[in-house]
Motif scaffolding. Sequence first.
Motif, PDB file in Angstrom:
ATOM      1  N   VAL A  41      63.708  27.233  45.560  1.00  0.00           N
ATOM      2  CA  VAL A  41      65.029  26.628  45.450  1.00  0.00           C
ATOM      3  C   VAL A  41      66.035  27.656  44.947  1.00  0.00           C
ATOM      4  N   THR A  42      65.702  28.366  43.866  1.00  0.00           N
ATOM      5  CA  THR A  42      66.580  29.404  43.331  1.00  0.00           C
ATOM      6  C   THR A  42      65.771  30.650  43.012  1.00  0.00           C
ATOM      7  N   LEU A  43      66.412  31.790  43.127  1.00  0.00           N
ATOM      8  CA  LEU A  43      65.799  33.071  42.778  1.00  0.00           C
ATOM      9  C   LEU A  43      66.870  33.949  42.160  1.00  0.00           C
ATOM     10  N   ILE A  54      63.770  41.573  35.768  1.00  0.00           N
ATOM     11  CA  ILE A  54      63.379  40.232  35.382  1.00  0.00           C
ATOM     12  C   ILE A  54      63.805  39.293  36.503  1.00  0.00           C
ATOM     13  N   ALA A  55      62.850  38.574  37.048  1.00  0.00           N
ATOM     14  CA  ALA A  55      63.131  37.631  38.130  1.00  0.00           C
ATOM     15  C   ALA A  55      62.714  36.241  37.682  1.00  0.00           C
ATOM     16  N   ARG A  56      63.583  35.281  37.942  1.00  0.00           N
ATOM     17  CA  ARG A  56      63.279  33.882  37.655  1.00  0.00           C
ATOM     18  C   ARG A  56      63.432  33.104  38.942  1.00  0.00           C
ATOM     19  N   GLN A  57      62.420  32.336  39.259  1.00  0.00           N
ATOM     20  CA  GLN A  57      62.510  31.530  40.470  1.00  0.00           C
ATOM     21  C   GLN A  57      62.134  30.088  40.167  1.00  0.00           C
ATOM     22  N   THR A  58      62.757  29.195  40.892  1.00  0.00           N
ATOM     23  CA  THR A  58      62.460  27.777  40.789  1.00  0.00           C
ATOM     24  C   THR A  58      61.988  27.323  42.158  1.00  0.00           C
TER      25      THR A  58
END
Length: 125
Positions: A41-43, A54-58
Amino acid sequence: MQLVRLVCALAATAAALAVLALFQARFLREGQLAAGTCEIVTLDRDSTQPKRTIARQTARCACRKGQIAGTTRASPACVDAHIVRSRQWCEMMPCLDGEGCDLLVNRSGWRCAQPGGRVKTTTVS
């Protein structure tokens, strides 16, 4: 004779694909995921620190009974729920082929180590 068989086989395949497409269009509404699948959904990526990204994914998943959202081969996937409950992250095979998986000391995530020495750390929140 073989040409007739080939044409019949191609026609049957096309008909089966058409039925499958109609089934999918009828039973899956727009925005709905098929059972057992996930989508990102998000990255968000942050490369402000030297030698570190730093990577955050949903991800959004539609998992079957007994499964929960997880990671397989560095992609979101539905995995057995007992893996997540017991925090045995490496059992869901989160790393790519050729990478080694290690649990973090506090079991809050895992590390994927590449043969060249590069390490990807994933924490679960």
